[in-house]
Motif scaffolding. Structure first.
Motif, mmCIF file in Angstrom:
data_model
loop_
_atom_site.group_PDB
_atom_site.id
_atom_site.type_symbol
_atom_site.label_atom_id
_atom_site.label_comp_id
_atom_site.label_asym_id
_atom_site.label_seq_id
_atom_site.Cartn_x
_atom_site.Cartn_y
_atom_site.Cartn_z
ATOM 1 N N ARG A 1 0.300 1.367 -8.141
ATOM 2 C CA ARG A 1 1.591 0.846 -8.295
ATOM 3 C C ARG A 1 2.573 0.949 -8.328
ATOM 4 N NH1 ARG A 1 -0.400 -1.168 -14.204
ATOM 5 N NH2 ARG A 1 1.767 -0.449 -14.648
ATOM 6 N N PRO A 2 3.756 0.513 -7.695
ATOM 7 C CA PRO A 2 4.693 0.940 -7.351
ATOM 8 C C PRO A 2 5.768 1.990 -8.241
ATOM 9 C CG PRO A 2 4.341 -0.998 -6.376
ATOM 10 C CD PRO A 2 3.774 -0.998 -7.380
ATOM 11 N N ASP A 3 5.508 1.208 -9.581
ATOM 12 C CA ASP A 3 6.356 1.261 -10.466
ATOM 13 C C ASP A 3 6.255 2.051 -11.704
ATOM 14 O OD1 ASP A 3 4.606 -0.397 -11.596
ATOM 15 O OD2 ASP A 3 5.411 -1.653 -12.945
ATOM 16 N N GLN A 4 4.466 2.742 -11.505
ATOM 17 C CA GLN A 4 3.912 3.640 -12.295
ATOM 18 C C GLN A 4 3.384 5.006 -11.592
ATOM 19 O OE1 GLN A 4 -0.285 2.359 -13.343
ATOM 20 N NE2 GLN A 4 0.469 2.793 -15.131
ATOM 21 N N ASN A 5 3.620 6.382 -12.430
ATOM 22 C CA ASN A 5 3.438 7.546 -11.443
ATOM 23 C C ASN A 5 2.074 7.527 -11.657
ATOM 24 O OD1 ASN A 5 2.944 9.013 -13.813
ATOM 25 N ND2 ASN A 5 4.565 9.467 -14.343
ATOM 26 N N LEU A 6 1.374 8.893 -11.155
ATOM 27 C CA LEU A 6 -0.509 9.463 -10.504
ATOM 28 C C LEU A 6 -1.355 9.165 -12.176
ATOM 29 C CD1 LEU A 6 -2.560 9.028 -8.584
ATOM 30 C CD2 LEU A 6 -2.273 11.391 -8.732
ATOM 31 N N ARG A 7 -0.404 10.115 -13.310
ATOM 32 C CA ARG A 7 -0.969 10.563 -14.243
ATOM 33 C C ARG A 7 -1.761 9.521 -14.820
ATOM 34 N NH1 ARG A 7 0.479 16.360 -15.552
ATOM 35 N NH2 ARG A 7 2.531 16.632 -14.288
ATOM 36 N N GLU B 1 -5.027 -0.654 -3.542
ATOM 37 C CA GLU B 1 -3.893 -0.218 -2.990
ATOM 38 C C GLU B 1 -2.832 1.193 -2.871
ATOM 39 O OE1 GLU B 1 -2.346 -2.585 -2.150
ATOM 40 O OE2 GLU B 1 -3.370 -4.563 -3.066
ATOM 41 N N MET B 2 -3.590 2.404 -2.694
ATOM 42 C CA MET B 2 -3.486 3.424 -2.370
ATOM 43 C C MET B 2 -1.790 3.963 -1.714
ATOM 44 S SD MET B 2 -5.607 6.637 -0.810
ATOM 45 C CE MET B 2 -5.086 8.152 -1.375
ATOM 46 N N GLN B 3 -1.706 2.583 -0.706
ATOM 47 C CA GLN B 3 -0.071 2.735 0.068
ATOM 48 C C GLN B 3 0.927 3.074 -1.134
ATOM 49 O OE1 GLN B 3 -1.969 0.193 0.228
ATOM 50 N NE2 GLN B 3 -0.358 -1.639 -0.944
ATOM 51 N N ASP B 4 0.699 2.202 -2.538
ATOM 52 C CA ASP B 4 2.023 2.194 -3.406
ATOM 53 C C ASP B 4 1.929 3.831 -4.226
ATOM 54 O OD1 ASP B 4 2.465 -0.481 -2.651
ATOM 55 O OD2 ASP B 4 1.112 -1.246 -3.775
ATOM 56 N N GLY C 1 -10.273 5.922 -1.198
ATOM 57 C CA GLY C 1 -8.008 4.935 -0.911
ATOM 58 C C GLY C 1 -8.792 3.845 -0.131
ATOM 59 N N ALA C 2 -8.381 2.859 -0.730
ATOM 60 C CA ALA C 2 -7.967 1.384 0.282
ATOM 61 C C ALA C 2 -6.630 1.246 0.448
ATOM 62 C CB ALA C 2 -8.986 0.664 -0.461
ATOM 63 N N GLY C 3 -6.601 0.598 1.913
ATOM 64 C CA GLY C 3 -4.552 0.436 1.037
ATOM 65 C C GLY C 3 -4.359 -0.080 2.653
ATOM 66 N N LEU C 4 -3.515 -0.998 2.874
ATOM 67 C CA LEU C 4 -2.619 -1.483 4.207
ATOM 68 C C LEU C 4 -2.945 -0.894 4.824
ATOM 69 C CD1 LEU C 4 0.106 -3.479 2.374
ATOM 70 C CD2 LEU C 4 -1.728 -4.629 3.083
ATOM 71 N N PRO C 5 -3.241 -1.526 6.319
ATOM 72 C CA PRO C 5 -2.863 -0.651 7.711
ATOM 73 C C PRO C 5 -2.076 0.405 7.545
ATOM 74 C CG PRO C 5 -2.781 -3.327 8.104
ATOM 75 C CD PRO C 5 -2.271 -2.737 6.306
ATOM 76 N N VAL D 1 1.378 6.573 5.412
ATOM 77 C CA VAL D 1 1.554 7.065 4.070
ATOM 78 C C VAL D 1 1.151 8.603 3.995
ATOM 79 C CG1 VAL D 1 1.955 6.993 1.659
ATOM 80 C CG2 VAL D 1 2.630 4.922 3.364
ATOM 81 N N LEU D 2 0.051 8.664 4.602
ATOM 82 C CA LEU D 2 -0.403 10.228 4.047
ATOM 83 C C LEU D 2 -0.375 11.541 5.000
ATOM 84 C CD1 LEU D 2 -4.213 8.854 3.500
ATOM 85 C CD2 LEU D 2 -3.121 9.150 1.244
ATOM 86 N N SER D 3 0.524 10.711 6.322
ATOM 87 C CA SER D 3 0.781 11.586 7.359
ATOM 88 C C SER D 3 2.013 11.918 6.930
ATOM 89 C CB SER D 3 0.103 10.749 8.356
ATOM 90 O OG SER D 3 0.873 11.760 9.436
ATOM 91 N N ALA D 4 2.600 11.359 6.559
ATOM 92 C CA ALA D 4 4.136 11.693 6.526
ATOM 93 C C ALA D 4 3.892 12.916 4.724
ATOM 94 C CB ALA D 4 4.814 10.450 6.336
ATOM 95 N N SER D 5 3.312 12.394 4.348
ATOM 96 C CA SER D 5 2.932 13.714 2.947
ATOM 97 C C SER D 5 2.615 15.038 3.293
ATOM 98 C CB SER D 5 1.910 12.756 2.030
ATOM 99 O OG SER D 5 1.837 13.506 1.106
ATOM 100 N N LYS D 6 1.569 14.926 3.748
ATOM 101 C CA LYS D 6 0.754 16.079 4.666
ATOM 102 C C LYS D 6 0.156 16.833 5.961
ATOM 103 C CE LYS D 6 1.192 18.952 0.611
ATOM 104 N NZ LYS D 6 2.187 20.092 0.673
#
Length: 403
Positions: free
Chosen positions: A79-85, A183-186, A213-217, A222-227
């Motif tokens: 969810r966009p409003d929650q971190n991963l922990r 919703e991994m893109q969030d 993971g499952a997410g939008l196209p 998103v992953l590439s921008a990270s690493k």
């Protein structure tokens, strides 16, 4: 026909009675699990696609496959409003429970307690001082938090340590762990970066843990921008509409179990109106069943059902999303639909949307950015946007009116 016997399931994330067209993905995942079990290197898995193509259903099916293979699994929805922990800790707690560490092996039991303590330390590191009891994480872990493990406060360091400990326990048991994220893109940028780094480290160590993971196209972007190495870190699979044969099977197979058949013209009409998208096949198939007086279901029965199915979709599938948008955002959505000229699944240039509205592109940035955050549109490439929901453009052109 008997509505109680209606086999179709047009619900969010509900598995259809016939999971058609996904055999290749299931076989590939079984190979991944077997290779990891034999100590072979493998990549984590990413499923991408528009809403309504069955990503969540496939994600759940892959999880069931891992469970049958004896793996420990856990799942959460980002969810966009929650971190991963917190959600990841809960998922890993479930995975450790599924591993079922035998109590008659003291060494393994002690290692399992240490892993649970690491999970507890990982999530409590993020707890706010003085938080009310209802706001604290209460997972039922009855061991003390491990000190000096996954509690540094640096999410990348902590995640590597956490996943290494969990995977190490699974390896001692001769099994594996799967973390399933919808919703991994969030996920936030820092969490995405940490997750990529952890998957990279675990792959180098050969530890039996994978992320699915499952997410939008736009999730690969998103992953590439990270690493930068994320393109080599994951096995990407695009989930799309069904081919004609698979779409027919999704309709015909469950109906035949109830002694009902379709005329070929009915199948032609259903594929034409649904475009082969799994959710729409279930939605239109359900209403066609209820509308048909007898078997076989005919093209005329489908035509009678179409207006009712469209009314239901206009309220529950399309309308609920449209209502989430502000008036300015709705204007932007309608302009997208009109500028796309019927290419619902394709993208449209942001400059074309601005031209259609006779506005400067910069003045439309707030509406576009808000729609991106709400998950109603996505950007697969610079300067272009598309709807996350198939046929949304068609809905907007025929149902949505100016506020």
């Amino acid at each position: 026909m008997d509505p109680i016997a209606n086999p179709y399931a047009p619900g969010a994330g509900q598995r259809p009675p016939e999971l058609a067209g996904r055999d290749d993905e299931l076989r590939t995942f079984e190979v991944v699990l077997t290779r990891i079990a034999r100590g072979r290197p493998e990549r984590s898995v990413i499923l991408t696609g528009l809403r309504g193509v069955g990503k969540t259903v496939l994600l759940n099916t892959l999880r069931s496959t891992a469970v049958r293979a004896g793996w420990g699994t856990g799942k959460f929805e980002a969810r966009p409003d929650q971190n991963l922990r917190r959600p990841l800790a809960a998922a890993l707690h479930m995975a450790v429970r599924e591993l079922g560490v035998p109590a008659d092996q003291p060494g393994l039991s002690e290692q399992a307690d240490q892993v649970l303590g690491t999970i507890k330390a990982f999530v409590e590191r993020d707890a706010k001082p003085g938080a009310k009891f209802r706001d604290r994480w209460n997972p039922g872990i009855n061991v003390p938090a491990t000190v000096g493990r996954a509690d540094s406060g640096d999410i990348e360091i902590d995640l590597v340590e956490l996943l290494s400990d969990v995977a190490g326990l699974a390896g001692e048991l001769g099994r594996g762990v799967g973390v399933f994220i919808d919703e991994m893109q969030d996920l936030g940028p820092d969490d995405v970066s940490a997750l990529c780094a952890a998957c990279h480290e675990l792959g180098q160590q050969g530890l039996p843990l994978i992320v699915v993971g499952a997410g939008l196209p736009h999730l690969p972007a998103v992953l590439s921008a990270s690493k930068s190495y994320s393109e080599r870190l994951f096995r990407y699979t695009r989930i799309d509409r069904l081919a004609r044969e698979a779409a027919d099977r999704a309709l015909v197979s469950p109906a035949s179990e109830e002694g009902v058949s379709y005329e070929s013209g009915a199948l032609d009409r259903l594929y034409e109106i649904t475009g082969g998208y799994p959710y729409f096949l279930q939605a239109y198939g359900k209403v066609a069943w209820d509308s048909a007086p007898r078997s076989p279901i005919t093209a005329e029965d489908v035509d009678v059902a179409i207006p009712e199915a469209e009314r239901e979709l206009a309220v529950g599938f399309f309308g609920s999303r449209y209502e989430r948008a502000t008036p300015a955002e709705r204007e932007y959505l309608r302009a997208m639909a009109e500028a796309a000229e019927g290419a619902d699944a394709g993208s449209v240039a942001t400059a074309d949307v601005a031209t259609h509205l006779d506005r400067r592109p910069q003045s439309l940035s707030p509406a576009r950015d808000a729609l991106l955050k709400k998950g109603l549109i996505y950007s697969g490439e610079r300067g272009r946007i598309a709807f996350t929901v198939p046929h949304f453009g068609r809905y907007l052109r025929t149902h949505a009116t100016a506020d």
